[in-house]
Write a protein that holds these residues in place. Structure first.
Motif, PDB file in Angstrom:
ATOM      1  N   UNK A 113       0.738  -1.161   0.046  1.00 40.43           N
ATOM      2  CA  UNK A 113       0.099  -0.137  -0.067  1.00 40.43           C
ATOM      3  C   UNK A 113       0.761   1.130  -0.202  1.00 40.43           C
ATOM      4  N   UNK A 114       2.130   0.909  -0.599  1.00 39.82           N
ATOM      5  CA  UNK A 114       2.969   2.086  -0.735  1.00 39.82           C
ATOM      6  C   UNK A 114       3.318   2.512  -2.117  1.00 39.82           C
ATOM      7  N   UNK A 115       4.121   3.535  -2.466  1.00 41.95           N
ATOM      8  CA  UNK A 115       4.634   3.683  -3.823  1.00 41.95           C
ATOM      9  C   UNK A 115       6.036   2.926  -4.061  1.00 41.95           C
ATOM     10  N   UNK A 116       6.456   2.373  -3.072  1.00 43.13           N
ATOM     11  CA  UNK A 116       7.836   1.410  -2.972  1.00 43.13           C
ATOM     12  C   UNK A 116       7.550   0.363  -4.107  1.00 43.13           C
ATOM     13  N   UNK A 117       8.388   0.380  -5.108  1.00 44.44           N
ATOM     14  CA  UNK A 117       8.366  -0.770  -5.999  1.00 44.44           C
ATOM     15  C   UNK A 117       8.646  -2.109  -5.269  1.00 44.44           C
ATOM     16  N   UNK A 118       8.338  -3.138  -5.798  1.00 43.05           N
ATOM     17  CA  UNK A 118       8.387  -4.639  -5.228  1.00 43.05           C
ATOM     18  C   UNK A 118      10.083  -4.823  -5.146  1.00 43.05           C
ATOM     19  N   UNK A 119      10.853  -4.347  -6.034  1.00 39.18           N
ATOM     20  CA  UNK A 119      12.520  -4.471  -6.230  1.00 39.18           C
ATOM     21  C   UNK A 119      13.097  -3.786  -5.104  1.00 39.18           C
ATOM     22  N   UNK A 120      12.394  -2.776  -4.328  1.00 40.78           N
ATOM     23  CA  UNK A 120      13.098  -2.110  -3.281  1.00 40.78           C
ATOM     24  C   UNK A 120      12.524  -2.353  -1.952  1.00 40.78           C
ATOM     25  N   UNK A 121      11.693  -3.479  -1.955  1.00 42.59           N
ATOM     26  CA  UNK A 121      11.322  -3.839  -0.794  1.00 42.59           C
ATOM     27  C   UNK A 121      12.249  -4.332   0.308  1.00 42.59           C
ATOM     28  N   UNK A 134      15.284  -2.944   5.431  1.00 39.60           N
ATOM     29  CA  UNK A 134      16.283  -2.923   6.098  1.00 39.60           C
ATOM     30  C   UNK A 134      16.569  -1.491   6.942  1.00 39.60           C
ATOM     31  N   UNK A 135      15.894  -0.380   6.104  1.00 37.50           N
ATOM     32  CA  UNK A 135      15.522   0.953   6.933  1.00 37.50           C
ATOM     33  C   UNK A 135      14.719   0.784   7.983  1.00 37.50           C
ATOM     34  N   UNK A 158       8.635 -11.130   6.284  1.00 38.02           N
ATOM     35  CA  UNK A 158       9.604 -10.013   5.981  1.00 38.02           C
ATOM     36  C   UNK A 158       9.109  -8.607   6.325  1.00 38.02           C
ATOM     37  N   UNK A 159       7.982  -8.338   6.107  1.00 42.20           N
ATOM     38  CA  UNK A 159       7.631  -7.003   6.241  1.00 42.20           C
ATOM     39  C   UNK A 159       6.955  -6.732   7.679  1.00 42.20           C
ATOM     40  N   UNK A 160       7.382  -7.551   8.604  1.00 44.89           N
ATOM     41  CA  UNK A 160       7.029  -7.326   9.923  1.00 44.89           C
ATOM     42  C   UNK A 160       7.326  -6.128  10.360  1.00 44.89           C
ATOM     43  N   UNK A 161       8.670  -6.002  10.282  1.00 48.79           N
ATOM     44  CA  UNK A 161       9.131  -4.674  10.823  1.00 48.79           C
ATOM     45  C   UNK A 161       8.784  -3.475  10.280  1.00 48.79           C
ATOM     46  N   UNK A 217      15.669   7.219  -4.117  1.00 51.93           N
ATOM     47  CA  UNK A 217      14.864   6.156  -3.915  1.00 51.93           C
ATOM     48  C   UNK A 217      14.543   5.821  -2.245  1.00 51.93           C
ATOM     49  N   UNK A 218      15.994   6.162  -1.775  1.00 48.57           N
ATOM     50  CA  UNK A 218      15.864   5.989  -0.176  1.00 48.57           C
ATOM     51  C   UNK A 218      14.865   7.078   0.535  1.00 48.57           C
ATOM     52  N   UNK A 219      14.959   8.537  -0.168  1.00 52.32           N
ATOM     53  CA  UNK A 219      14.226   9.346   0.368  1.00 52.32           C
ATOM     54  C   UNK A 219      12.749   9.061   0.197  1.00 52.32           C
ATOM     55  N   UNK A 220      12.189   8.390  -0.926  1.00 54.43           N
ATOM     56  CA  UNK A 220      10.907   7.910  -1.259  1.00 54.43           C
ATOM     57  C   UNK A 220      10.426   6.876  -0.328  1.00 54.43           C
ATOM     58  N   UNK A 221      11.200   5.977   0.035  1.00 55.44           N
ATOM     59  CA  UNK A 221      11.166   4.963   1.112  1.00 55.44           C
ATOM     60  C   UNK A 221      10.658   5.558   2.317  1.00 55.44           C
TER      61      UNK A 221
END
Length: 1516
Positions: A987-995, A1000-1001, A1018-1021, A1058-1062
């Protein structure tokens, strides 16, 4: 079977005649006889083996089908009864098997004159019937021998059953033909016996009665067709396809064509597979062009060179601020081209997920982020990349064509090929090769490109080939003469390009003329002059130079940088392009404007439109100095350096060659190319303007108010339509937050308490977030004020609910989309029961909820929205749709689409085709696949695992397809083993390749290790950090610069942006980045409700208004558009209500909150000077001299028009018409009707136009010596000519026009008058003379060239030519030359006498008959003297001149009344007279011999004597 009645035997059983219908007889039948009958005549199918194989049965069925040509016809019960009654025999219905006729039958052939056939049916039930059959009597075989098919063959084939003989089904064709011949022989025997019915025991009378009753047996043949068709029921039928059911247009609309299937199947974004927009109704599939990594460098270089200066100037321009980033810029262009044409991803994906590669990234200074390319730049690179791919494909085709020529051309390989950088150069090169190596070209298709339309190969007849003059000259001796220039064409071009003599001229010893004489053909009949041969040699050289690709490309470059544009206005344009026209007047006198200054305005497209309307002519040219410099340079490249006389001569010929090259080839090429170049560039500029306006409208969030429960408001839309209180009701429509209509009602008004209470009740029940108002005129402002008053009155209530409703905002809504929606098919399908205004309200409400959704739902109708009302129509439809689609794609990519909501909501689903990678076809398929799986999409991984999207499409659209969770999912519930588990990153603009980067962030932000996430999702955090109340602080503490540098050093990945977008998405998932919803301004509301704009209501413009209220010092008015106005200056002047007065605009006052819109006006006389129109501003390149000249000319014409139209004459026949208007007015009137009109000769003239005949009008100039200077009255002295003067118009009409009309009618009623043209009369005379060779013929017809005149044509004999004499009509008489005749008989007499005199003078001894009698009597009384009296008016003097003598040209009297023939050498008119036709004849020459005084044969002697004594027709 015994004892069973007839009813029990069943329908359809036939008992042959002669057998009693008795059960007892059936029991007593001899068994042996029954067996013999069965064996000899009956095929008992009951003996068939029940275990017969399927193949054998099929063969037997096919054999029966081939044999059967007609089905047997069964006898009806009535036929059987009649047959028994007439024959006395008994017929029993029984179902038998087919009969087999054997040639060894004991019964002889029976003849029959009937055509009736025996129809014997069989069924499986009857095969079990073993009852014995009686002998067949003769009467039973009445019909047997006539069993023939339509081809004349007996139907033995129908009765013979080969079911027991499997080999018969496989009978070869030869045996079958032999069987047919045998049957034809038998048929002949049947025919011979058919004419003898007595052989069967029936007399002729009984036979005729049978035939009358039963007919010939063919009455029911039509019913047997169905049985034939039944034989094919077992055969498989082809499946019905949707193409057999739907129209092609419906198939295209439903995306069911083969191209649509191919688009859906290919793993390429849909928009990349089309060369047109997906919004277009006729989408065009783009050709597949191979483009690999090896082509990237050349493509990047080409694209960079063709980017507009606004993009490249900072990097490559002098003084550019980013010159140090040139390498980075080219790298970015290369990366974008790789992503677009190799990875097949669309622009929004690059802009959103790969922006790091179009932004400068320095690992040493990670915080610097200089932007290299912007979003519009990416779209432009995509367009240029498409052009380069097309160019690449054409270059490949050109290289293949050159290879097939099997030749080596150093000039092509080393000079031309490396410099091919445009499609135009490719076309020039292919034409150059085709011209140079035409004899070697074997296949025409070698110069055809893959993306060109290929014609199907069809056998064509040989057509004559087109051979140019160049080809003819090239194959002649002239080609050797052209070599006399001493240099090849391509060498001249190389000298020109190098601007020095790389190749030198080989000088000729002989001069050009002497050298050309050597090539003159020795045959004098075929020889051409040396000058002509030399001209052809120059043509060869000029053609080769003019077709050289490098020279043509240089000329295009010269036009691109140096060309000028001027306008030559036509006569029509001078009058029609007025000074107040802002779109055309600025360029009316454009003079030498550089084309570089025309690229950023729509002026050139407006010029093209004006040229298409024949208002102007566009002239594109090079400045004289530029053209002269080019010409000198090319002449130098062709000239010799020698100083000999022959070299000078050849240099002069070279100058002529260069002039021909420019005039015939290069300059026309440059003009044509520049027009197209300017058109495309200006269209692109207008597209950019439209894109910016569309983006401004849709890149806005929904209207929001505090306390909204959802992302979109619930809306109550209200409209009064046209605002007529007697016809239009107030329509109210309520839509919930999902855009669904929940309630709709109508109110007659909002004045009555009942109606007010109903509105308040609606507000209390529905509690809308906003109330939107719309309409079609200014009365809508009153509705808005009334609703605001009612809503505000609820504030007095004590409850919190009333206070909430009272705070509901009331706004005006943009309705450009709603006006289209109310008439659309989408509205009719979704709201079929709503009224037109109801649908309009739905459109208003939905626009407030989501402008983006409304524009996306328009489809191809988006081109009907005016983004630029003046210039948008200049953009081609397809180009406009592509630009609008890309704009919507950009905004949809910014917002995202909830895929599960799109599947369930058809209105919201209109956004799905604009998701990156999708399109209408792929979106349609995606929705169907999701619906087929029966559940919502749980996470983005399902798109791949469930086969919903292919790999490339998933990469394109994954980041823009949201998967929102309706109910809150706690991070602790995310299980690692649940493949359908919801992922917060979905439910974000983050692309699957940047999950992984996002996870990690998140782990670093909450300081977790990998051990802490074991057995977790994997996305629990990610879920933890999203729900962390202190997440913003934790995420801001991360050092993203170091993280980005580490990623770059480890893998070369650029991820700083991309890190700013995340980080932003982890804090605010899918935060709406659009602009807030804009409220309508005062001018927006005025334009919507009245159509007025700031230009139409500009200051100091004079308009016409109507007074509504008039009080001393206070005047209110209303404009034609419905806007109310207030007079602020000159209000003390007296005006009445309803009076229309001119007023000058002083200002516009708009107060949206108070719904007040007014125009401030002045009616003071000092402000009303002039016409109030605002002159358009002329272009800076303006030809003032031409403007002044044409302005003076128009002023003169206008003054003349005013002077002519100033006349106001009180007469029923007076009209302010010009010549064309007068003729058009009289076209439907009767002959003799008249129009009096102003004259163009001045105020002292009048023009009188009267109708002579159909489409024949005479214009008479009338002079007024004492004309009224004011033009209000007519003078008392009206002069037509010196002999015709009248006192007033009535006298002129009666005594002049009507008198001439009567003369015309009289002559047209004569039997010698023939309607039609003069040629028709000539033909009539010739035909009449051919029928009566001994007579002379004459006749009259109207002179169409001289209205008011007749032509008298006569043919004296068959050997003479038709002669024509003029007859002029005056109010008093007809005039044949100078002779006046008061009537038609007198005119005929005058013609005969004149012709007699001329014939006698030319032939002293005439013979034969007179040419005027024509066998009849002379049409005049013996006692009537021609010219002195009329039979009809004996008391009237026919002489029209008061003096008694006919005045000559100079005022003297004409001594003779018949003009003699002109002397030799004097030119004659078409009528045989003198050139002074139309004027009184000149004085007669006394020396000319008078005509002989003889009596014409056939004329009364007394009349002839009177004529001779009087000297003619005139008065003595």
């Amino acid at each position: 079977m015994a004892g069973s009645g007839a009813e029990e035997e069943g329908e359809g059983d036939v008992i042959m005649p002669g057998v009693e219908d008795s059960s007892e007889e059936e029991e007593d039948d001899d068994e042996e006889e029954a067996r013999r009958i069965r064996e000899g005549f009956i095929v008992d199918e009951d003996d068939e083996d029940e275990e017969e194989g399927e193949d054998r049965r099929k063969r037997r069925k096919r054999a029966r089908h081939r044999r059967r040509q007609e089905e047997e016809e069964g006898l009806e019960e009535d036929d059987i009864a009649l047959l028994e009654e007439n024959t006395g025999a008994s017929f029993k219905k029984n179902r038998l098997t087919r009969l087999r006729r054997g040639h060894d039958s004991e019964s002889p052939p029976v003849a029959s004159s009937s055509r009736r056939r025996a129809v014997v049916e069989s069924s499986d039930d009857d095969l079990d019937n073993d009852e014995p059959l009686p002998d067949v009597q003769d009467i039973q075989r009445i019909w047997d021998k006539d069993d023939e098919d339509e081809d004349g063959e007996p139907d033995m084939e129908d009765f013979i059953d080969y079911s027991d003989d499997p080999d018969a089904a496989e009978m070869d064709e030869q045996a079958r033909d032999a069987r047919r011949r045998q049957r034809r022989l038998e048929q002949d025997r049947w025919k011979k016996a058919r004419g003898r019915p007595e052989l069967v025991g029936i007399d002729a009378l009984a036979w005729d009665e049978i035939h009358d009753v039963f007919g010939d047996g063919h009455e029911y043949d039509w019913a047997l067709v169905e049985d034939d068709e039944a034989a094919y029921e077992d055969e498989p039928k082809p499946d019905t396809k949707f193409t057999d059911v739907f129209e092609p247009s419906q198939i295209r609309a439903l995306f069911l064509t083969e191209d649509d299937d191919l688009i859906r199947a290919q793993d390429i974004p849909e928009r990349m597979q089309l060369s047109s927009s997906t919004l277009s109704k006729n989408a065009v599939v783009a050709p597949a062009i191979s483009f690999g990594p090896e082509d990237l460098d050349d493509a990047a270089e080409w694209v960079t060179a063709h980017l507009p200066p606004s993009i490249t100037a900072p990097f490559f321009g002098s003084g550019g601020k980013k010159q140090g980033l040139q390498t980075e810029f080219v790298f970015s262009v290369t990366f974008v081209l790789r992503q677009l044409f190799i990875e097949s991803v669309e622009v929004p994906y690059i802009w959103t997920h790969k922006r790091d590669y179009v932004t400068h990234f320095d690992p040493k200074q990670a915080e610097s982020d200089a932007k290299l390319l912007d979003l519009p730049d990416l779209w432009r690179i995509y367009a240029l990349g498409q052009k380069y791919r097309s160019l690449l494909e054409r270059r490949r085709a050109l290289s293949e064509a050159y290879t097939r020529l099997n030749t080596t051309d150093t000039y092509y390989e080393k000079e031309i090929l490396p410099k091919i950088a445009s499609v135009e150069t490719v076309a020039d090169t292919s034409e150059w090769l085709s011209t140079k190596y035409k004899d070697k070209k074997k296949d025409e298709s070698q110069f055809r490109f893959d993306d060109d339309e290929v014609e199907p190969e069809t056998v064509k007849r040989k057509m004559p080939s087109r051979i140019s003059a160049y080809e003819v000259a090239k194959k002649s001796i002239v080609a050797k003469l052209a070599q006399g220039f001493g240099i090849e064409a391509h060498e001249v071009v190389l000298n020109f390009m190098a601007n020095e003599h790389v190749h030198f001229v080989e000088d000729q010893e002989l001069s050009p003329m002497v050298y050309a004489e050597q090539f003159v053909n020795p045959d004098p009949t075929l020889a051409l002059p040396a000058e002509q041969l030399l001209a052809r040699a120059r043509m060869i050289m000029a053609t080769e130079l003019g077709k050289d690709p490098l020279l043509r490309d240089h000329m295009r470059s010269l036009f691109k940088n140096q060309a000028r544009v001027s306008v030559d206005v036509t006569e029509q344009g001078i009058a029609k392009i007025v000074e107040t026209d802002p779109s055309q007047f600025p360029f009316k006198y454009l003079n030498q404007k550089p084309i570089q200054l025309m690229l950023d305005s729509p002026q050139f497209l407006l010029m093209l439109r004006a040229e298409s309307r024949n208002l102007i002519n566009i002239e594109i040219f090079l400045p004289p100095d530029v053209k002269a410099a080019f010409e000198r340079r090319l002449v130098d490249a062709l000239a010799s350096d020698s100083f000999s006389e022959s070299a000078k001569g050849w240099n002069e010929q070279g100058s002529l060659v260069v002039q021909e090259v420019l005039d015939q080839h290069l300059l026309p090429l440059g003009v044509k190319w520049t027009r197209e170049y300017l058109r495309q560039e200006v269209e692109d500029h207008l597209v950019d303007r439209v894109v910016k306006e569309l983006s401004r409208r849709i890149d806005v969030a929904p209207f929001t108010v505090p306390g909204m429960k959802e992302d979109r408001p619930s809306v109550l839309a209200a409209s009064w339509g046209k605002g007529d209180p007697h016809k239009d009701a107030i329509t109210l429509v309520f839509l919930d937050a999902r855009g669904r209509m929940r309630e709709s009602t109508k109110l007659d008004n909002l004045v009555d308490a009942e109606m007010r209470d109903e509105l308040v009740d609606l507000l209390r029940r529905r509690k809308p977030d906003v109330i939107v108002i719309g309409g079609f005129n200014m009365t809508t402002s009153k509705l808005s004020a009334r609703i605001k008053e009612i809503v505000g009155s609820l504030r007095d209530g004590a409850s919190a609910e009333s206070e909430q409703i009272a705070n509901t905002p009331v706004i005006y809504g943009f309705d450009e989309v709603a006006r289209l929606f109310q008439h659309s098919q989408r509205a009719n399908a979704e709201f079929s029961s709503s009224s037109m205004i109801g649908k309009y309200c739905v459109g208003l409400a939905r626009y407030v909820q989501s402008p983006l959704n409304e524009y996306a739902a328009l489809g191809s109708d988006i081109s009907a929205v005016n983004f630029d009302p003046i210039n948008q129509q200049l953009i081609p439809q397809e180009k406009l749709l592509i630009a609008c689609e890309r704009t919507i794609v950009d905004v949809v990519s910014k917002v995202g689409v909830d895929i599960n909501r799109a599947v369930g909501d058809s209105y919201y689903q209109t956004l799905l085709p604009f998701v990156c990678g999708l399109g209408p076809r792929k979106a349609q398929q995606l929705v169907k696949l999701i619906e087929r799986q029966g559940e919502n999409v749980g996470n983005r991984e399902q798109f791949i695992k469930a086969g919903l999207l292919t790999k490339t499409i998933f990469i394109n659209g994954a980041g823009f397809l949201r998967i929102s969770q309706n109910e809150e999912v706690k991070p602790s519930k995310l299980r690692a083993d649940d493949e359908h588990a919801f992922d917060p990153l979905d439910d974000t603009r983050i692309h699957s390749e940047d999950y992984e980067l996002a996870r990690k962030m998140a782990m670093d932000a909450i300081e977790y290790d990998e051990e802490d996430t074991v057995d977790r999702h994997p996305s629990w955090v990610v879920g933890l950090i999203m729900e962390d109340p202190d997440n913003e602080k934790k995420l801001s503490e991360l050092n993203l610069d170091d993280f980005a540098i580490s990623l770059y050093e480890a893998n070369g990945d650029r991820k700083r942006h991309t890190l700013n977008v995340i980080r932003t998405e982890l804090l605010h998932p899918y935060k709406d980045e659009r602009n807030p919803y804009p409220l309508m301004t005062g001018w927006d509301i005025l334009t919507m409700l009245s159509g007025e704009t700031a230009d139409s209501l500009g200051d100091d413009q004079i308009i016409t208004v109507s007074v509504v209220r008039a009080k001393p010092g206070f005047i209110t008015v209303k404009l034609d558009s419905g806007i109310e106005g207030v007079v602020v200056q000159g209000a003390e002047m007296p005006f009445n209500k309803g009076q229309t007065v001119p007023a000058c605009i002083k200002g516009i006052r708009t107060e949206v909150a108070q719904d007040y819109f007014s125009v401030e006006l002045s009616v003071h006389p000092k402000d009303l000077v002039g016409d109030g129109s605002r002159r358009a501003r002329e272009d800076s390149y303006w030809d003032q001299q031409r403007y002044n000249k044409d302005r003076d000319m128009l002023a003169r014409k206008k003054r003349a028009e005013v002077d002519r139209s100033r006349r106001v004459v009180k007469h029923p026949n007076f009209h302010n018409f010009n010549t064309a208007q007068a003729e058009a007015y009289l076209d439907k009137q009767q002959r003799g009707d008249v129009v009096i009109r102003p004259s163009s000769k001045g105020s002292d003239h009048l023009a009188v136009t009267w109708k002579v005949d159909h489409q024949l009008y005479q214009h008479i100039d009338v002079t007024e010596p004492n004309a009224d200077p004011t033009g209000q009255t007519v003078g008392s002295h009206l002069i037509v000519d010196p002999t015709h003067t009248y006192a007033d118009l009535d006298e002129l009409i009666v005594n002049h026009v009507q008198a001439m009309a009567r003369k015309v009618e009289e002559l047209m009623a004569h039997d010698r008058f023939k309607p039609g043209s003069e040629d028709d009369l000539h033909l009539y005379l010739k035909n009449s003379l051919a029928a009566n060779p001994g007579k002379s013929m004459y006749g009259f017809t109207l002179n169409r060239k001289r209205p008011g005149h007749f032509s008298l044509c006569f043919l004296a004999s068959k050997n003479s030519a038709v002669q024509t004499w003029p007859v002029r009509v005056t109010p008093e008489a007809y005039h044949l030359y100078d002779a006046a005749a008061v009537g038609v008989p007198e005119l005929c007499d005058a013609f005969k006498v004149r012709h007699l005199h001329e014939s006698r003078s030319q032939n002293p001894n005439p013979g034969g008959k007179t040419p005027y009698g024509a066998g009849g009597r002379t049409p005049a009384r013996p006692d009537a003297t021609p010219g002195h009296m009329s039979i009809r008016q004996p008391a009237r003097t026919p002489n029209p001149y008061a003096g008694g003598t006919t005045p000559g040209r100079y005022g003297g009297a004409t001594p003779g009344h018949f003009a003699p023939p002109p002397p030799a050498g004097v030119p004659q008119t078409a009528y045989g007279g003198m050139p002074n036709y139309g004027y009184p004849p000149a004085p007669h020459n006394p020396s000319y011999p008078p005509p002989p005084q003889t009596i014409p044969p056939g004329m009364n002697p007394q009349r002839a004597a009177m004529i001779q004594q009087g000297g003619g027709w005139g008065v003595p």
